[in-house]
Design a protein around this motif. Structure first.
Motif, mmCIF file in Angstrom:
data_model
loop_
_atom_site.group_PDB
_atom_site.id
_atom_site.type_symbol
_atom_site.label_atom_id
_atom_site.label_comp_id
_atom_site.label_asym_id
_atom_site.label_seq_id
_atom_site.Cartn_x
_atom_site.Cartn_y
_atom_site.Cartn_z
ATOM 1 N N ARG A 112 0.691 -1.054 0.041
ATOM 2 C CA ARG A 112 -0.137 -0.003 -0.100
ATOM 3 C C ARG A 112 0.928 1.220 0.005
ATOM 4 O O ARG A 112 0.517 2.379 -0.675
ATOM 5 C CB ARG A 112 -0.957 -0.007 0.959
ATOM 6 C CG ARG A 112 -2.302 -1.005 0.925
ATOM 7 C CD ARG A 112 -2.838 -1.130 1.979
ATOM 8 N NE ARG A 112 -3.575 0.148 2.436
ATOM 9 C CZ ARG A 112 -4.031 0.067 3.704
ATOM 10 N NH1 ARG A 112 -3.700 -0.578 4.669
ATOM 11 N NH2 ARG A 112 -4.629 1.559 4.206
ATOM 12 N N PHE A 113 2.058 1.146 0.725
ATOM 13 C CA PHE A 113 2.980 2.514 0.588
ATOM 14 C C PHE A 113 3.475 2.513 -0.825
ATOM 15 O O PHE A 113 3.530 3.610 -1.185
ATOM 16 C CB PHE A 113 4.263 2.092 1.688
ATOM 17 C CG PHE A 113 5.112 3.488 1.661
ATOM 18 C CD1 PHE A 113 4.437 4.532 2.325
ATOM 19 C CD2 PHE A 113 6.351 3.171 1.208
ATOM 20 C CE1 PHE A 113 5.290 5.575 2.300
ATOM 21 C CE2 PHE A 113 7.143 4.282 1.330
ATOM 22 C CZ PHE A 113 6.689 5.543 2.022
ATOM 23 N N GLN A 114 3.714 1.696 -1.563
ATOM 24 C CA GLN A 114 4.155 1.459 -2.885
ATOM 25 C C GLN A 114 3.295 2.230 -3.694
ATOM 26 O O GLN A 114 3.509 2.954 -4.661
ATOM 27 C CB GLN A 114 4.725 0.106 -3.436
ATOM 28 C CG GLN A 114 5.340 0.112 -4.880
ATOM 29 C CD GLN A 114 6.576 0.756 -4.676
ATOM 30 O OE1 GLN A 114 7.602 0.305 -4.210
ATOM 31 N NE2 GLN A 114 6.762 2.020 -5.766
ATOM 32 N N LYS A 115 2.059 1.771 -3.521
ATOM 33 C CA LYS A 115 0.864 2.308 -4.343
ATOM 34 C C LYS A 115 0.704 3.786 -4.172
ATOM 35 O O LYS A 115 0.668 4.544 -5.239
ATOM 36 C CB LYS A 115 -0.173 1.485 -4.192
ATOM 37 C CG LYS A 115 -1.518 2.074 -5.111
ATOM 38 C CD LYS A 115 -2.764 1.482 -4.692
ATOM 39 C CE LYS A 115 -3.938 1.947 -5.709
ATOM 40 N NZ LYS A 115 -4.056 3.395 -6.142
ATOM 41 N N ALA A 116 0.900 3.998 -2.886
ATOM 42 C CA ALA A 116 0.631 5.460 -2.698
ATOM 43 C C ALA A 116 2.038 6.356 -3.269
ATOM 44 O O ALA A 116 1.712 7.596 -3.470
ATOM 45 C CB ALA A 116 0.655 5.994 -1.132
#
Length: 143
Positions: A112-116
């Motif tokens: 989710r951090f990578q997507k953000a």
């Protein structure tokens, strides 16, 4: 609401033995630069370093805003940026901006951090400026 930021620069002399200086209208930063600091690795700053700083700052704010909107505000975002100046077709060109970000975000996993981070890269105004003109790479790690 449009905002306009300003800076000035001056150059004195010939390209290789001349010297320049720049200054933000706000007075927040200023400095000298030369051919050697830009093209020969001499100690000092250059326009590409300023661009890297601007990109790192813009990206950090965009990522922080996106995480906050998603309900997972960051405790800390630290971004470094490296602007690479290469000769292309006999002229200098910024070919790559490499972003590297580390973040501390409670309740968020790496995916989710990578997507953000990917969303911030696509949407920060400085990244948009480089779209189609330079390769912007991203490495994102969650602490």
């Amino acid at each position: 609401m449009a905002t306009t930021s300003r800076a000035t620069a001056q150059w004195e002399g010939k390209l290789k033995d001349g010297k320049g200086s720049f200054k933000a209208a706000s007075g927040a930063f200023s400095g000298p630069y030369t051919f050697a600091t830009r093209f020969e690795g001499a100690k000092g700053t250059n326009p590409e370093e300023l661009i890297a700083a601007a990109h790192a700052a813009c990206f950090s704010m965009a990522l922080s805003a996106g995480l906050e909107r998603a309900g997972t505000p960051a405790t800390r975002i630290e971004t470094s940026a490296a602007a690479t100046l290469d000769m292309v077709g006999g002229a200098p060109k910024i070919t790559t901006i490499a972003l590297s970000v580390r973040g501390k975000v409670a309740g968020l996993d790496q995916a989710r951090f990578q997507k953000a981070a990917d969303d911030a890269k696509a949407n920060c105004p400085v990244s948009k400026l480089f779209a189609g003109n330079a390769d912007v790479t991203l490495e994102a790690k969650l602490d």
